[in-house]
Design an enzyme around this catalytic site. Structure first.
Site, PDB file in Angstrom:
ATOM      1  N   ASP A  34       0.911  -1.183   0.007  1.00 16.88           N
ATOM      2  CA  ASP A  34       0.052  -0.145  -0.077  1.00 16.88           C
ATOM      3  C   ASP A  34       0.972   1.315   0.044  1.00 16.88           C
ATOM      4  O   ASP A  34       1.861   1.250   0.614  1.00 16.88           O
ATOM      5  CB  ASP A  34      -0.943  -0.145   1.296  1.00 16.88           C
ATOM      6  CG  ASP A  34      -2.125   0.899   1.212  1.00 16.88           C
ATOM      7  OD1 ASP A  34      -2.362   1.522   0.043  1.00 16.88           O
ATOM      8  OD2 ASP A  34      -2.344   1.180   2.209  1.00 16.88           O
ATOM      9  N   ARG A  47      -0.281   8.830 -10.189  1.00 12.69           N
ATOM     10  CA  ARG A  47      -0.434   7.756  -9.446  1.00 12.69           C
ATOM     11  C   ARG A  47       0.230   6.299 -10.211  1.00 12.69           C
ATOM     12  O   ARG A  47       0.978   5.672  -9.434  1.00 12.69           O
ATOM     13  CB  ARG A  47      -1.894   7.343  -9.052  1.00 12.69           C
ATOM     14  CG  ARG A  47      -2.719   8.221  -8.259  1.00 12.69           C
ATOM     15  CD  ARG A  47      -4.275   7.790  -8.173  1.00 12.69           C
ATOM     16  NE  ARG A  47      -4.190   6.266  -7.752  1.00 12.69           N
ATOM     17  CZ  ARG A  47      -4.341   5.819  -6.450  1.00 12.69           C
ATOM     18  NH1 ARG A  47      -4.050   6.784  -5.749  1.00 12.69           N
ATOM     19  NH2 ARG A  47      -4.205   4.462  -6.295  1.00 12.69           N
ATOM     20  N   ASN A  82     -10.651  -3.204  -6.795  1.00 12.83           N
ATOM     21  CA  ASN A  82      -9.827  -2.097  -7.532  1.00 12.83           C
ATOM     22  C   ASN A  82     -10.689  -1.614  -8.869  1.00 12.83           C
ATOM     23  O   ASN A  82     -10.523  -0.603  -9.557  1.00 12.83           O
ATOM     24  CB  ASN A  82      -8.563  -2.501  -7.946  1.00 12.83           C
ATOM     25  CG  ASN A  82      -7.501  -2.459  -6.640  1.00 12.83           C
ATOM     26  OD1 ASN A  82      -6.634  -3.269  -6.623  1.00 12.83           O
ATOM     27  ND2 ASN A  82      -7.788  -1.498  -6.037  1.00 12.83           N
TER      28      ASN A  82
END
Length: 263
Positions: A34, A47, A82
């Site tokens: 994470d 990202r 996700n």
């Protein structure tokens, strides 16, 4: 007693390893990777840059785990959630990154005698990804060292749903469900991880204090280690630090220590 240092460890890793008990290395380590997004945000980058940087963390962690003799390592690579919680452009990038990873890292897996496996609803992944996954798994099938399991399109609740459906389906084809007796052992035999021991240690990066729907059944008695380190900055030495902390703990499995029973 001097501890023999495995080949391939760098100076810092060797220093940490020298203080470990080689006989108490966890049989199975689960890792929640994470912090990729936060790593990129801190650097004013998109990202996807964090996901790309995370590949180096995977390589270092996997190699170190294999070198010190961890029998099994499971990485939470892509959750079933996700698909809903990430933009399509990001999930598409992650699928492409996975394909590249499996091709580029195969020599590393072979050099370290690592066998590759997967858990999750693999059949729901893009066809080209499934093909690359099968290619990489077959290429490492004869390796006899650490089992590296990638959790892809994985969710612990969907795993349990799939397990119960498998149990009922098997019973229906074998005399009906009237005589079906469900116990913990039967459920375990139908989990994705039926060929692995339950994890002794689960490591989560980025400081978050939750399991995020990861191996909920299997982690019932696992030791939990949380580090503030964001995943792209995680390396083999951080894994060794987690193992060092693990070895300082007394595992009880719901019971009491001998000293406590005598009081």
């Amino acid at each position: 007693m001097t501890v023999a240092i495995p080949q391939g460890l760098d100076r810092k890793e060797a220093e940490i390893y020298s203080k470990l008990d080689p006989k108490r290395i966890p049989r199975h380590i689960a890792l929640i990777m994470d912090g990729n997004g936060r790593w990129a945000k801190k650097r004013h980058m998109p990202r996807v840059a964090g996901h790309r940087a995370g590949v180096a963390a995977v390589r270092s962690t996997v190699e170190t785990a294999a070198r010190i003799g961890v029998p099994a390592l499971t990485l939470y690579a892509f959750s079933a959630e996700n698909w809903k919680r990430r933009p399509r452009t990001e999930t598409g990038f992650l699928m492409a990154l996975l394909r590249r990873y499996l091709k580029q890292e195969l020599p590393t897996l072979q050099q370290n005698n690592i066998r590759l496996e997967y858990i999750g609803r693999k059949h729901e992944l893009p066809t080209e990804v499934q093909e690359r996954m099968g290619w990489a798994r077959d290429a490492t099938a004869e390796n006899t060292g650490m089992v590296l399991t990638l959790a892809l399109n994985y969710g612990a609740r969907t795993e349990l749903v799939d397990a119960f459906n498998d149990i009922v389906h098997a019973a229906a084809g074998n005399g009906g469900i009237g005589h079906l007796k469900i116990d913990e052992e039967l459920i375990k035999q139908h989990l994705y991880t039926r060929n692995l021991p339950d994890p002794d240690l689960v490591v989560r990066t980025s400081g978050e204090m939750r399991l995020s729907n990861f191996l909920l059944w299997q982690l019932a008695y696992a030791e939990i280690y949380v580090t503030e380190t964001l995943w792209p900055d995680f390396r083999g030495r951080h894994l060794l630090e987690a193992i060092a902390e693990y070895q300082q703990r007394e595992r009880r499995y719901g019971g009491l220590l001998e000293t406590e029973t005598n009081n």
